[in-house]
Design a protein around this motif. Structure first.
Motif, PDB file in Angstrom:
ATOM      1  N   GLU A 191       0.832  -1.205   0.000  1.00  0.00           N
ATOM      2  CA  GLU A 191       0.000   0.000   0.000  1.00  0.00           C
ATOM      3  C   GLU A 191       0.870   1.260   0.000  1.00  0.00           C
ATOM      4  O   GLU A 191       0.600   2.219  -0.732  1.00  0.00           O
ATOM      5  N   VAL A 192       1.916   1.251   0.816  1.00  0.00           N
ATOM      6  CA  VAL A 192       2.827   2.401   0.880  1.00  0.00           C
ATOM      7  C   VAL A 192       3.553   2.563  -0.454  1.00  0.00           C
ATOM      8  O   VAL A 192       3.735   3.688  -0.956  1.00  0.00           O
ATOM      9  N   THR A 193       3.961   1.464  -1.061  1.00  0.00           N
ATOM     10  CA  THR A 193       4.637   1.518  -2.362  1.00  0.00           C
ATOM     11  C   THR A 193       3.743   2.148  -3.420  1.00  0.00           C
ATOM     12  O   THR A 193       4.190   2.996  -4.214  1.00  0.00           O
ATOM     13  N   LEU A 194       2.472   1.766  -3.450  1.00  0.00           N
ATOM     14  CA  LEU A 194       1.542   2.309  -4.440  1.00  0.00           C
ATOM     15  C   LEU A 194       1.259   3.788  -4.173  1.00  0.00           C
ATOM     16  O   LEU A 194       1.058   4.565  -5.111  1.00  0.00           O
ATOM     17  N   LYS A 195       1.251   4.178  -2.903  1.00  0.00           N
ATOM     18  CA  LYS A 195       1.102   5.603  -2.570  1.00  0.00           C
ATOM     19  C   LYS A 195       2.305   6.391  -3.093  1.00  0.00           C
ATOM     20  O   LYS A 195       2.162   7.518  -3.600  1.00  0.00           O
ATOM     21  N   ARG A 196       3.489   5.811  -2.980  1.00  0.00           N
ATOM     22  CA  ARG A 196       4.690   6.483  -3.484  1.00  0.00           C
ATOM     23  C   ARG A 196       4.654   6.586  -5.002  1.00  0.00           C
ATOM     24  O   ARG A 196       5.084   7.586  -5.579  1.00  0.00           O
ATOM     25  N   ALA A 197       4.149   5.539  -5.651  1.00  0.00           N
ATOM     26  CA  ALA A 197       3.993   5.599  -7.106  1.00  0.00           C
ATOM     27  C   ALA A 197       3.033   6.716  -7.496  1.00  0.00           C
ATOM     28  O   ALA A 197       3.268   7.462  -8.457  1.00  0.00           O
ATOM     29  N   ASP A 198       1.941   6.849  -6.731  1.00  0.00           N
ATOM     30  CA  ASP A 198       0.972   7.909  -6.997  1.00  0.00           C
ATOM     31  C   ASP A 198       1.615   9.291  -6.812  1.00  0.00           C
ATOM     32  O   ASP A 198       1.372  10.215  -7.593  1.00  0.00           O
ATOM     33  N   ALA A 199       2.449   9.415  -5.776  1.00  0.00           N
ATOM     34  CA  ALA A 199       3.135  10.686  -5.535  1.00  0.00           C
ATOM     35  C   ALA A 199       4.121  11.010  -6.645  1.00  0.00           C
ATOM     36  O   ALA A 199       4.447  12.175  -6.876  1.00  0.00           O
ATOM     37  N   LEU A 200       4.598   9.971  -7.349  1.00  0.00           N
ATOM     38  CA  LEU A 200       5.501  10.173  -8.473  1.00  0.00           C
ATOM     39  C   LEU A 200       4.742  10.404  -9.775  1.00  0.00           C
ATOM     40  O   LEU A 200       5.347  10.484 -10.852  1.00  0.00           O
ATOM     41  N   GLY A 201       3.406  10.476  -9.692  1.00  0.00           N
ATOM     42  CA  GLY A 201       2.601  10.804 -10.855  1.00  0.00           C
ATOM     43  C   GLY A 201       2.106   9.628 -11.657  1.00  0.00           C
ATOM     44  O   GLY A 201       1.729   9.782 -12.822  1.00  0.00           O
ATOM     45  N   VAL A 202       2.069   8.429 -11.057  1.00  0.00           N
ATOM     46  CA  VAL A 202       1.610   7.233 -11.764  1.00  0.00           C
ATOM     47  C   VAL A 202       0.445   6.613 -10.993  1.00  0.00           C
ATOM     48  O   VAL A 202       0.615   6.174  -9.849  1.00  0.00           O
ATOM     49  N   GLY A 203      -0.734   6.576 -11.609  1.00  0.00           N
ATOM     50  CA  GLY A 203      -1.894   5.954 -10.987  1.00  0.00           C
ATOM     51  C   GLY A 203      -1.928   4.463 -11.278  1.00  0.00           C
ATOM     52  O   GLY A 203      -1.796   4.041 -12.431  1.00  0.00           O
TER      53      GLY A 203
END
Length: 687
Positions: A454-466
Motif C-alpha cells: 500500500e505504501v509503495t503504491l502511494k509512493r507511485a501515486d506521488a511520483l505521478g503514476v496511478g
C-alpha cells in the motif's frame, strides 16, 4: 553542521518492535541537545523522523530516518528504523550502516516479535547490541520483569545494567548510573547524589559491570584480581570490547522515558563512552569474486568504500541516495565510481539530513553518513569506490516477498510510466519486486505485506503514476494422468482450392516440460506438415484446454494422418493438430497442478494449537515442529492459493507476534473438489 573526524563519530541503529517508542526517543535526543526547540509528538504529526505524509497519516514509521545528534563534540548518527515487520529491508540496511544496535523495548509490553527480529538481524551482522527499556513512566511498566524476559529469551547473552530506574510508572523521576553511582533526575544532565534506598542495588550492579569489563581483556582481568577495582575509563574500554566480542555477547542495559525526556542525557553520555568509533568497524566485502573483509582501523586516508543503504524517489527533488562511508572520504563536486553499475557519478551536492532538513557539507570522512542527490545510475545496495578499485560492500540477505498484488495502470497515460516507476521503487527497496507473469497475464507486485505494498503504491501515486490493484491469480498448470489417442480431420471447401488435413496422435504423461515426436512413416504426412502439426499443438500450450492454464508434463506422438495433393496446407494441419491434441487431452484424465510452498511459521508457544488448526484448513502438510527459546516454529508445505493473504491472517491470529517465511517448493496435483471449483470459476468469468 560542522565537519567531524572519524574518531568523533558514532553510528547507532535504533530498532525494536513497532510502538516501542523509538521515534519519541529520537525527539528527546534532539531536544536535549538543542537541535529542536520543542519535542514533537505522534498525535501532533510533527516528529522529525516521521516526516513523510504517509507516516503522519498512519502514525507509523515506514522507512529509516537519519537524525544526527551533536553532543560533547561528538556526532551521533541515529538511524531510526521502522519496527513494523513489513519493512525488514529498511531494518537490515540500517543495521549494516550502523556500528552499534540499540534495541528499544517497551517497559509494559516487554519482548515482542519486532524485538526478536531486530535482535536476530543484529546477531547475524555481528553488531554490538545495547538494550534500552523505554516508557518507564507508563502504567504497569516493569523494569525487572522486562530484564528477566531478555535474559530468558536471549539466554546466550549477558545483560549488564548501566542505568537503573529510580521509581517506576507514574512516579518515574530519574535513573541511577551503575558506573558513577550517581543519579540523574528529570530531563537534566546534572548528576545528583543517589537516594540511600538504591545504594545496595547500585553497588551490586557496579560490581557486575566491573567484572564484565574485566572479562573482556587479559590485562584488565589481571588488574582486577590484584586491585579488586578498575577505573571508570578502564571499565568503559572493557565494556566496548566485551560488547563486540562474539564469545562474551555482553549487552549494556539502559532505561528511560523518551516522551518525558528522562534518562536521555545519560544515554548519550553512554553512547559516546560505550560505543566504538567507526574506525574499529569490520565489514564484509568482495574483491572481484572473492569474499574478504575490511579490517579496522579505517580512516579518511584509506581507499574509498561507501555503501548506499537507502534511496528516496521524489517527483520534484529527484533521487536521494543515503550512504555510509566505511573507508576513505567523499567531497562535494567529486567523481566516484559505482562498483556495481560501473558508472562514474558526479556528486554535485553533498549534505547530511536530519529528518527532511538538509545541511550542505563539503567533505564527509570515514564512518560518517551522508546524502547525495540526482545520481544517474545508483540504487540501494551499491558501493562507491575509487576508479581502480574492485571493492564491494556485501549487502544483507533480504527476505523473499510474502505478499502479492496484481497491478495495472489507471489510465492510458499511466501505462507508459508504470514500468519505469515500479523499477525505480524496486531499486530503492530490495524487498520489493515486480514482474510480468506470463502464465496469468498479470503484472505482479511483490513485497513483505499489505502495508508495504500500500505504501509503495502511494509512493507511485506521488511520483505521478496511478495504479489499480486486483487479486493475483494463482499460476496453475494443466497436465494429464493417463494415455489417450485422438484423430481429427480438418476439411474446408469454399470453392476453388480448399483446406484438408488429418492428424492421428497419442499423448502420455511425462516428468516435466513438453515433448513432441513423430513416428509417421510411409509418407502419410510430409515433413513440412508434421512441423505444421507441432506448431498447432504448441499454440494450445499457453492457454491450456480445461481451465485456461499452461500445459506441461505431456508427451505427444503423431503416428499417422492423411494429406491431399492439392488442398493440404500449413493452416489445415495446424488446425487438425490443435483439435486432435485438445480432444486427446480431455480423454487423458486431465488435472490441474498448483504451486506448493515451503512455509516456516514462528509464533509464541501458546499459539501453536491455533496455527496447526489453521494450517489444516489451508490443506497444509506439517513437516516438523521445533522450539527456540519461548517460541515455536512450524515448517509445513502449503499450496500458494491458500497463502496469498496469510500475512494478514497470521497477524490477526497472533496479535502481530507471528512471523513467517515462504519459498517455492514444487508443483503438485490439485484435489478434485478444488479443481472443480477452479474450473467453474474460470467458466463463469468467461461468460
Amino acid at each position: 553542521m560542522k565537519e567531524y573526524q572519524t574518531e568523533n563519530i558514532r553510528n547507532v541503529a535504533l530498532v525494536g518492535h513497532q510502538g516501542s517508542g523509538k521515534t519519541s526517543l529520537v525527539e528527546a535526543l534532539l531536544y536535549a541537545t538543542g537541535a529542536t526547540t520543542r519535542m514533537g509528538h505522534i498525535s501532533e504529526s510533527n516528529m522529525v523522523s516521521d516526516w513523510d505524509d504517509e507516516e503522519k497519516t498512519r502514525g507509523l514509521s515506514l522507512s529509516t530516518s537519519l537524525a544526527p545528534v551533536e553532543f560533547e563534540d561528538v556526532k551521533i548518527n541515529v538511524l531510526d528504523a521502522p519496527g513494523f515487520t513489513d519493512f525488514q529491508g529498511e531494518l537490515k540496511n540500517a543495521i549494516l550502516a550502523a556500528d552499534s544496535v540499540i534495541v528499544v523495548i517497551d517497559a509494559v509490553a516487554g519482548v515482542e516479535v519486532g524485538t526478536e527480529l531486530a535482535w536476530e538481524y543484529a546477531r547475524l551482522s555481528e553488531q554490538p547490541i545495547i538494550a534500552v527499556i523505554n516508557k518507564m513512566d507508563r502504567e504497569n511498566a516493569d523494569y525487572e520483569g522486562v530484564l528477566e524476559q531478555l535474559r530468558t529469551q536471549f539466554d546466550d547473552y549477558k545483560f549488564i545494567q548501566i542505568m537503573l530506574p529510580i521509581v517506576q510508572q507514574a512516579e518515574f523521576r530519574g535513573v541511577a548510573n551503575a558506573l558513577t553511582q550517581k543519579a540523574y533526575f528529570g530531563a537534566g544532565a546534572d548528576r545528583a547524589d543517589l537516594p540511600e534506598e538504591y545504594a545496595d542495588a547500585l553497588a551490586e550492579a557496579h560490581m557486575q559491570l566491573m567484572e564484565a569489563a574485566a572479562e573482556a581483556d587479559d590485562d584488565l582481568l589481571e588488574k582486577y584480581f590484584e586491585d579488586e577495582t578498575l577505573s571508570f575509563d578502564e571499565i568503559r574500554a572493557g565494556m566496548r570490547k566485551a560488547s563486540r566480542s562474539p564469545e562474551l555477547k555482553t549487552v549494556p542495559v539502559f532505561t528511560l522515558s523518551g516522551t518525558e525526556n528522562i534518562g536521555t542525557v545519560p544515554l548519550m553520555e553512554a553512547l559516546v563512552a560505550y560505543t566504538a568509533p567507526p574506525s574499529e568497524r569490520r565489514v564484509e566485502i568482495r574483491r572481484g569474486d572473492e569474499a574478504d573483509a575490511l579490517q579496522p582501523p579505517h580512516g579518511a586516508g584509506d581507499p574509498l568504500a561507501a555503501y548506499v543503504f537507502k534511496t528516496l524517489n521524489d517527483r520534484y527533488v529527484g533521487t536521494l541516495n543515503y550512504f555510509r562511508i566505511f573507508s576513505g572520504a567523499i567531497s562535494s563536486d567529486g567523481r566516484y565510481t559505482n562498483a556495481d553499475s560501473g558508472a562514474d557519478e558526479r556528486f554535485n551536492s553533498l549534505f547530511v539530513m536530519r529528518g527532511k532538513e538538509q545541511f550542505p557539507v563539503k567533505t564527509l570522512h570515514a564512518g560518517d553518513i551522508g546524502v547525495v542527490a540526482k545520481l544517474a545510475d545508483t540504487k540501494t545496495g551499491d558501493t562507491f569506490v575509487e576508479a581502480d578499485s574492485d571493492i564491494r560492500i556485501v549487502a544483507p540477505d533480504f527476505p523473499a516477498p510474502l505478499y502479492m498484488l496484481a497491478v495495472k495502470p489507471r489510465t492510458q497515460a499511466d501505462s507508459a510510466k508504470m514500468g519505469p516507476t515500479l523499477s525505480n521503487l524496486c531499486d530503492a527497496d530490495p524487498t520489493l519486486r515486480w514482474r510480468q507473469d506470463g502464465d496469468t497475464r498479470q503484472t505482479v507486485l511483490e513485497g513483505m505485506g499489505q502495508i508495504h505494498l500500500e505504501v509503495t503504491l502511494k509512493r507511485a501515486d506521488a511520483l505521478g503514476v496511478g495504479i489499480e490493484t486486483d487479486m493475483p491469480k494463482v499460476p496453475y498448470r494443466e497436465t494429464i494422468t493417463s494415455n489417450a489417442e485422438s484423430s481429427y480431420t480438418h476439411k474446408k471447401q469454399t470453392g476453388g482450392a480448399g483446406q484438408y488435413g488429418r492428424v492421428d496422435l497419442k499423448i502420455e504423461p511425462t516428468i516435466e516440460g513438453f515433448e513432441f515426436e513423430s513416428s509417421v512413416f510411409g509418407g502419410a504426412i510430409s515433413q513440412q506438415f508434421v512441423a505444421s502439426t507441432e506448431k498447432g499443438i504448441r499454440a494450445v500450450l499457453p492457454d491450456g484446454v480445461i481451465a485456461g492454464f499452461p500445459v506441461e508434463r505431456v508427451k505427444v506422438n503423431v503416428f499417422d494422418g492423411k494429406e491431399h495433393p492439392v488442398d493440404s496446407k500449413d493452416i489445415a494441419f495446424q488446425i487438425a493438430g490443435r483439435e486432435a491434441f485438445r480432444d486427446a487431452f480431455r480423454k487423458a484424465k486431465p488435472v490441474l497442478l498448483e504451486p506448493i510452498m515451503d512455509v516456516r511459521i514462528t509464533v509464541p508457544e501458546s499459539m501453536m494449537g491455533d496455527i496447526m488448526s489453521d494450517l489444516n484448513t489451508r490443506r497444509g502438510r506439517v513437516q516438523g515442529m521445533d522450539t527456540i527459546g519461548i517460541k515455536s516454529v512450524v515448517t509445513a508445505e502449503v499450496p500458494l492459493a491458500e497463502m496469498l493473504r496469510y500475512g494478514n491472517d497470521l497477524r490477526s491470529m497472533t496479535g502481530g507476534r507471528g512471523i513467517y517465511t515462504m519459498d517455492f517448493n514444487r508443483y503438485d496435483r490439485v484435489p478434485a473438489y478444488v479443481q472443480d471449483e477452479i474450473i467453474a470459476e474460470v467458466a463463469a468469468a468467461a461468460q
